[in-house]
Design an enzyme around this catalytic site. Structure first.
Site: not given
Length: 339
Positions: A131, A244
């Site tokens: 990711c 994130h």
């Protein structure tokens, strides 16, 4: 457009749930949908397009008649079942680390290297990157094409959803405990995550880096098809639920200004530039959550070196960092390869 038989492996997990949601949102041409998970999920049902589908137990016979398999059930499951699915004629898009660095398996971010998908027929498997790597390369590829990136220094600030539902629950419970002046329980991470930052994601390796950090190093080189790029990473778990964030510093071969970078990224697929510091406008994890794009801001020249750029990159790790990227790959598969 014809419809396809699709299996979601790990359907009851956070990414599996998001895969089902995105298949519906993007009106993916699903003819038959099979939801697969472990025996623990026996008896569960999940909803797709207002219809309830039973969750079936994954086994060696699960892929008969399945054309596309979207895997997100852990590396061990993928190592065992992805080849079985591929042998049954199923095109596998795997969201784990099991095949990412296999030289015979393409590692794909559709905005960056969609042409790599052509080699999937060797093993019948396409790997979805980590990711943190996905959001970084989406932002860096246009710059690399324009000015050739020589070096990347990245520090990540990663949400607990990257670990799964147990980590989300633990952050909630630890926060409640601390606010009630109680001692929190620690189960998922080696230390308390609430009101804390842990510079430790995945296991530590002999070189002192964590496995998560080395994933970013190695995957970036593979996706960008340029092993000469020097990459170093520090990955940190922070008390955020979704999204994130990354502080990224790059050094380029050719001088490129912050203004040029902003212009490039404002035209790049899958990127939204949010960069107006005078109004305190810059990418936030809370704003990126639930969104498809990768958000980039704080774009400025690094005054310590001749050809340096700093930036801040944020993306929803469950969507673009996992489920959306997987479905985008499947969309290219049906458009260009599966007839």
């Amino acid at each position: 457009m014809r419809k396809y038989s699709v299996a979601v492996v790990g359907a009851t997990g956070a990414v599996g749930n998001e895969l089902i949601k995105i298949l519906e949102e993007r009106d993916f041409p699903v003819g038959k949908l099979k939801l697969l998970a472990s025996a623990r999920s026996m008896g569960k049902e999940l909803t797709y397009k207002n219809e309830d589908y039973p969750v079936e137990v994954l086994d060696e016979n699960s892929f008969e008649g399945v054309e596309i398999g979207l895997f997100s059930a852990g590396g061990g499951i993928s190592e065992r079942f992805a080849p079985i699915a591929a042998d049954a004629g199923c095109a596998v898009v795997d969201n784990t680390s099991a095949f990412r660095m296999d030289p015979e398996v393409p590692l794909v971010v559709p905005e960056v290297n969609p042409e790599a998908i052509v080699s999937y027929k060797t093993k019948g498997i396409i790997a979805n990157p980590n990711c943190s790597t996905i959001q970084m390369v989406v932002a860096l590829k246009p710059i690399h094409d324009a000015a050739k990136i020589k070096r990347i220094v990245v520090s990540t600030y990663q949400a607990v959803s990257g670990t799964g539902k147990k980590a989300i629950d633990e952050l909630v419970e630890q926060t409640k405990a601390l606010l009630a002046l109680k001692e929190p329980e620690i189960n998922v991470y080696p230390h308390r995550i609430a009101f804390n930052c842990l510079p430790h994601i995945d296991v530590f390796l002999e070189n002192g880096y964590t496995q998560e950090e080395m994933k970013m190093v190695n995957e970036t080189k593979k996706i960008m098809t340029d092993p000469s790029i020097a990459v170093t990473a520090t990955t940190v778990r922070v008390p955020v639920f979704y999204g994130h964030s990354e502080s990224v510093n790059i050094e380029t071969e050719r001088k490129i200004s912050a203004g040029e970078v902003k212009k490039l990224l404002s035209q790049a697929p899958g990127v939204t530039v949010v960069d107006n510091p005078d109004l305190s406008e810059y990418p936030l994890a809370s704003d990126a959550a639930g969104k498809n794009d990768t958000f980039v801001g704080r774009i400025r020249e690094d005054e310590s070196i001749d050809n340096g750029i700093n930036m801040w990159i944020v993306s929803d790790n469950i969507r673009k960092g996992a489920a959306l990227n997987t479905v985008q790959i499947a969309e290219i598969l049906i458009r260009d390869y599966l007839q």
